[in-house]
Motif scaffolding. Structure first.
Motif, PDB file in Angstrom:
ATOM      1  N   SER A  36      21.130  84.576  27.941  1.00 16.79           N
ATOM      2  CA  SER A  36      19.927  84.123  27.256  1.00 16.79           C
ATOM      3  C   SER A  36      19.615  82.670  27.584  1.00 16.79           C
ATOM      4  O   SER A  36      18.521  82.194  27.325  1.00 16.79           O
ATOM      5  CB  SER A  36      20.078  84.284  25.745  1.00 16.79           C
ATOM      6  N   SER A  37      20.582  81.983  28.183  1.00 18.38           N
ATOM      7  CA  SER A  37      20.353  80.572  28.481  1.00 18.38           C
ATOM      8  C   SER A  37      19.754  80.374  29.864  1.00 18.38           C
ATOM      9  O   SER A  37      18.844  79.576  30.038  1.00 18.38           O
ATOM     10  CB  SER A  37      21.647  79.771  28.368  1.00 18.38           C
ATOM     11  N   ASN A  56      12.137  80.210  29.650  1.00 17.85           N
ATOM     12  CA  ASN A  56      13.534  79.864  29.836  1.00 17.85           C
ATOM     13  C   ASN A  56      13.630  79.215  31.210  1.00 17.85           C
ATOM     14  O   ASN A  56      13.074  79.743  32.180  1.00 17.85           O
ATOM     15  CB  ASN A  56      14.413  81.113  29.775  1.00 17.85           C
TER      16      ASN A  56
END
Lengths: 114, 109
Positions: free
Chosen positions: B95-96, A58
């Motif tokens: 979550s990003s 991420n």
């Protein structure tokens, strides 16, 4: 106890790729989130991205197009690549363990300059 | 992306006084995944609080965290000379992406 150590060139030319490695000792890399965080001189902390031990990643949306984080469990290391660097990428780069990072490397200063 | 805004930018206090630092999020931080760090010059940050209110290992009980949703607070009950530093909040629930606040400097008055 677990220790983290960043390594890599301290000077990178503009437009080139910054590459750093974080070596984890005293514990296995096969668990936890492993992050890269940077801090420009005199400024605040900026999260770059993380890799989970399973390999999922991420990234900070503002850096996503230029960042790759990878893990090598056989060497207990994870790495950062940041492409097309400019002077704005000059910073102390830290590697860290955990989502709430309880373990940090000492940091390494990377200067972008010709 | 969740933006964290810390206030005040600088807090000028004397040893023994109480410090109250604020961290406000642009949207709710899921499951109170909010951490606080202390950073001294030339050093890596040190984790103080995780999960909004849990002290990390070895952190003195004069440090406490509270809050949920979009409003979080770090309180130092009685400032010791070694507590003068810069403090950052961080959210790790999205979550990003994860984000840090811009920091609050606690300086000696």
């Amino acid at each position: 106890q677990v220790q983290l150590q960043e390594s890599g060139p301290g000077l990178v030319k503009p437009s080139e790729t910054l590459s750093l490695t974080c070596t984890v000792s005293g514990g296995s890399i096969s668990s936890y989130y492993w992050s890269w965080i940077r801090q420009p001189p005199g400024k605040g902390l900026e999260w770059i991205g993380y890799i989970y031990y399973s390999g999922s990643t991420n990234y900070n949306p503002s850096l996503k197009s230029r960042v790759t984080i990878s893990v090598d469990t056989s060497k207990n290391q994870f790495s950062l690549k940041l492409s097309s660097v400019t002077a704005a990428d000059t910073a102390v780069y830290y590697c860290a363990r955990g989502a709430a990072a309880a373990r940090w490397g000492q940091g390494t200063l990377v200067t972008v300059s010709s | 992306e969740i933006v964290l805004t810390q206030s005040p930018g600088t807090l000028s206090l004397s040893p023994g006084e109480r410090a109250t630092l604020s961290c406000r999020a642009s949207q709710s931080v899921s499951s109170s995944y909010l951490a606080w760090y202390q950073q001294k010059p030339g050093q890596a940050p040190r984790l103080l609080i995780y999960g909004a209110s849990s002290r990390a290992t070895g952190i003195p009980d004069r440090f406490s965290g509270s809050g949920s949703g979009t409003d979080f607070t770090l309180t130092i009950s009685r400032l010791e000379p070694e507590d003068f530093a810069v403090y950052y909040c961080q959210q790790y629930g999205s979550s990003s992406s994860w984000t840090f606040g811009q920091g609050t400097k606690v300086e000696i008055k």
